[in-house]
Write an enzyme that holds these catalytic residues in place. Structure first.
Site, mmCIF file in Angstrom:
data_model
loop_
_atom_site.group_PDB
_atom_site.id
_atom_site.type_symbol
_atom_site.label_atom_id
_atom_site.label_comp_id
_atom_site.label_asym_id
_atom_site.label_seq_id
_atom_site.Cartn_x
_atom_site.Cartn_y
_atom_site.Cartn_z
ATOM 1 N N THR A 197 0.801 -1.227 0.000
ATOM 2 C CA THR A 197 0.000 0.000 0.000
ATOM 3 C C THR A 197 0.834 1.278 0.000
ATOM 4 O OG1 THR A 197 -0.157 -0.054 2.422
ATOM 5 C CG2 THR A 197 -1.943 -1.106 1.174
ATOM 6 N N ARG A 198 2.163 1.165 -0.045
ATOM 7 C CA ARG A 198 3.056 2.335 0.085
ATOM 8 C C ARG A 198 2.735 3.090 1.374
ATOM 9 N NH1 ARG A 198 6.172 4.221 -4.062
ATOM 10 N NH2 ARG A 198 6.048 6.337 -3.249
ATOM 11 N N GLU A 249 -1.076 -3.140 -4.266
ATOM 12 C CA GLU A 249 -2.318 -3.473 -3.565
ATOM 13 C C GLU A 249 -2.852 -4.861 -3.895
ATOM 14 O OE1 GLU A 249 -5.249 -0.390 -3.533
ATOM 15 O OE2 GLU A 249 -3.785 1.205 -3.234
ATOM 16 N N GLY A 253 0.660 -9.787 -7.333
ATOM 17 C CA GLY A 253 1.220 -10.969 -6.715
ATOM 18 C C GLY A 253 1.277 -10.833 -5.213
ATOM 19 N N TYR A 459 -5.068 14.760 7.744
ATOM 20 C CA TYR A 459 -5.968 13.667 8.119
ATOM 21 C C TYR A 459 -7.296 14.273 8.551
ATOM 22 C CZ TYR A 459 -5.492 8.651 9.249
ATOM 23 O OH TYR A 459 -5.524 7.279 9.235
#
Length: 539
Positions: A197-198, A249, A253, A459
């Site tokens: 997901t980095r 994501e 694989g 956020y």
């Protein structure tokens, strides 16, 4: 672990028989403590009452029967791979932690779930599973810690093949080293998930984001194994293949091995906090800290609404003297210094490293803060702020017990657009809620969580009382969609670290351009031509 909520089954917020809020269990510093202000804040903010709404137990008869590929199952058993088709195992791995996923489970609604769960124990197990999936045309969905908030783990309802959840939890090693990567979900998320997901962590200012920490990755795909030939610190060998893996994501694989940079556990750690007259001055301070490249391990600025929220989570004080000191601090800030309690905001700080350097660093940051009207507000507030990081996700479950739903989402944005974006997105949330029939004003709040040379991560939290709404999740999703549109219109990114999944993929063309999206599709078509990794994330 809870099957229909966040975290451990023994840990949760509740209102006891006396009407007092408390946090159960023994796992956290907040566990077993009374929170005397939470009830009033909760009722006052949301117009909520304490008429309880209990979620149902898991009804295994409501779980759809598995659609098994028997030949695939038999070959897995012959290979000695652990597996299960039990309803509880399948439901637990059918979702992440988006609001609509948890709300549906709490309402007893179970849609498509994996038909089988498999637990590889090593890289070779994964190679075997992927080979068999290709042979028998089975759909694989990698599962790490299950903390996704992008619908990435949802089974596509249109998928007709057998769906297998590939759970990597038995492949983790604990070696006692410090990587410094600490996402808010670190208790439950996995290393493979961070890569896929980095991800970003709260201490990235010192240690870096996941892309800065990774040295080597091994990934099993339907075409074979992807990895670099050596573990050199840098290569000039065309586009970095790690960057095709990080953020993929689960579409290409399974990440089976990761080599990470490690550091000695820091010898000294110190918390701190700063109170500012308003959010604007707080943002200006954080920008200057970033400009001078002196950010501590973590520096986070919460707006006034989030400050009030954090204050409501303050535990009951143990002595009259402590209560007196708290009152004295409040008097000094609001009366003597003239800070308006309805506008002030607070930054929480965490310093790590060599003791002498930490103290020098601390002085530098506080000196900058003073230029923007900031006042030191003590270590306790800073430490409590970071402690709340690991329990705040439990609050959503409490809200849903009393007809309140909420969610968080994030973005990154250039410095010159931080204030406009924060103001406009919060106002858009309030406006959309009112237009869509939400009867009580919503909570709409934000914090700046990470700083960069060129901008910051922001956020957002929003929540509302859904009494009177026939379809609260539909309303919520429309409001969040509008908020995301507002973020993009104000120069923000599609995501800073949560990822895209299925929840945000409609904006991918806008985020990376038509040609960029075409490049990603070409990689997918080459690496996975039969769409074995068919979770339908990103594309």
């Amino acid at each position: 672990m809870k099957w229909n909520g966040w975290g451990y089954s023994d840990s949760r917020f509740l209102f006891n028989k006396k009407g007092q809020a408390e946090f159960t269990g023994k796992r956290y510093r907040l566990s077993g403590l009374i929170l005397p202000s939470l009830k009033d804040w909760f009722e006052g903010t949301f117009g909520a009452n304490l008429q309880h709404k209990s979620p149902p137990a898991l009804n295994v008869s409501a779980v759809p029967p598995p659609n098994l590929n028997e030949s695939f199952v038999e070959e897995l058993k012959a290979a000695g791979v652990a597996l299960s088709q039990e309803p509880e195992d399948r439901v637990f791995r059918s979702h992440g932690h988006c609001l609509h996923e948890i709300f549906a489970l709490r309402e007893g609604r179970i849609s498509r779930v994996p038909d089988l769960v498999v637990w590889p124990s090593c890289h070779n197990d994964v190679v075997k599973i992927v080979e068999l999936a290709c042979k028998h045309n089975v759909c694989l969905i990698p599962y790490g810690g299950g903390t996704s908030v992008s619908s990435a783990l949802e089974c596509p309802p249109e998928e007709t093949r057998s769906i297998v959840s590939l759970d990597t939890s038995q492949m983790l090693n604990e070696s006692g080293y410090c990587t410094g990567h600490e996402p808010d979900s670190m208790e439950f998320s996995s290393l493979g998930g961070w890569v896929a997901t980095r991800a970003s962590g709260m201490k990235k200012n010192i240690y870096g984001n996941i892309e800065d920490l990774v040295v080597h990755i091994k990934m099993v795909t339907p075409r074979g194994v992807i990895e670099k030939s050596c573990q050199g610190p840098r290569m000039s060998t065309g586009p970095d293949i790690h960057h095709f893996i990080m953020g993929s994501e689960g579409t290409l694989g399974v990440v089976t091995e990761v080599t990470m940079k490690i550091r000695p556990v820091p010898e000294y750690q110190k918390y701190g906090s700063i109170v500012f007259p308003n959010f604007q001055q707080g943002v200006a301070c954080l920008r200057e800290v970033a400009k001078q490249r002196c950010a501590p391990a973590s520096i986070r600025l919460m707006d006034n609404e989030q400050f009030q929220f954090g204050h409501a989570l303050k535990p009951q004080v143990s002595s009259i003297f402590t209560s007196f000191l708290d009152g004295l601090k409040k008097f000094y800030i609001t009366k003597f210094k003239g800070f308006d309690p309805h506008h002030l905001c607070v930054a929480t700080l965490l310093f790590e490293g060599d003791r002498e350097k930490v103290l020098q660093h601390e002085k530098q940051v506080y000196d900058i803060a003073a230029k923007f009207g900031g006042l030191a507000a003590g270590e306790d507030n800073g430490q409590r702020g970071y402690m709340l990081t690991f329990v705040i996700a439990y609050l959503r479950d409490l809200g849903m017990d009393y007809y309140v739903i909420g969610e968080s989402f994030e973005t990154s944005v250039p410095w010159d657009r931080v204030l406009d974006l924060c103001r406009n997105v919060k106002e858009r949330i309030v406006r959309e809620c009112k237009e869509r029939g939400v009867q009580f004003p919503p909570l709409s709040t934000c914090r700046v969580t990470q700083t960069y040379d060129a901008g910051a991560c922001v956020y957002f939290y929003f929540a509302f009382n859904y009494r009177g709404l026939s379809d609260p999740i539909h309303v919520y999703e429309n409001v969040e969609h509008a908020a995301r549109e507002e973020i993009l219109a104000n120069g923000g990114s599609l995501s800073h670290h949560h990822g895209v999944g299925k929840l945000r993929k409609e904006w991918m063309k806008e985020a990376v351009s038509t040609v960029g999206l075409g490049m990603l599709k070409s990689v997918k078509e080459y690496v996975d031509p039969s769409n074995i990794f068919g979770n339908r994330n990103l594309l």
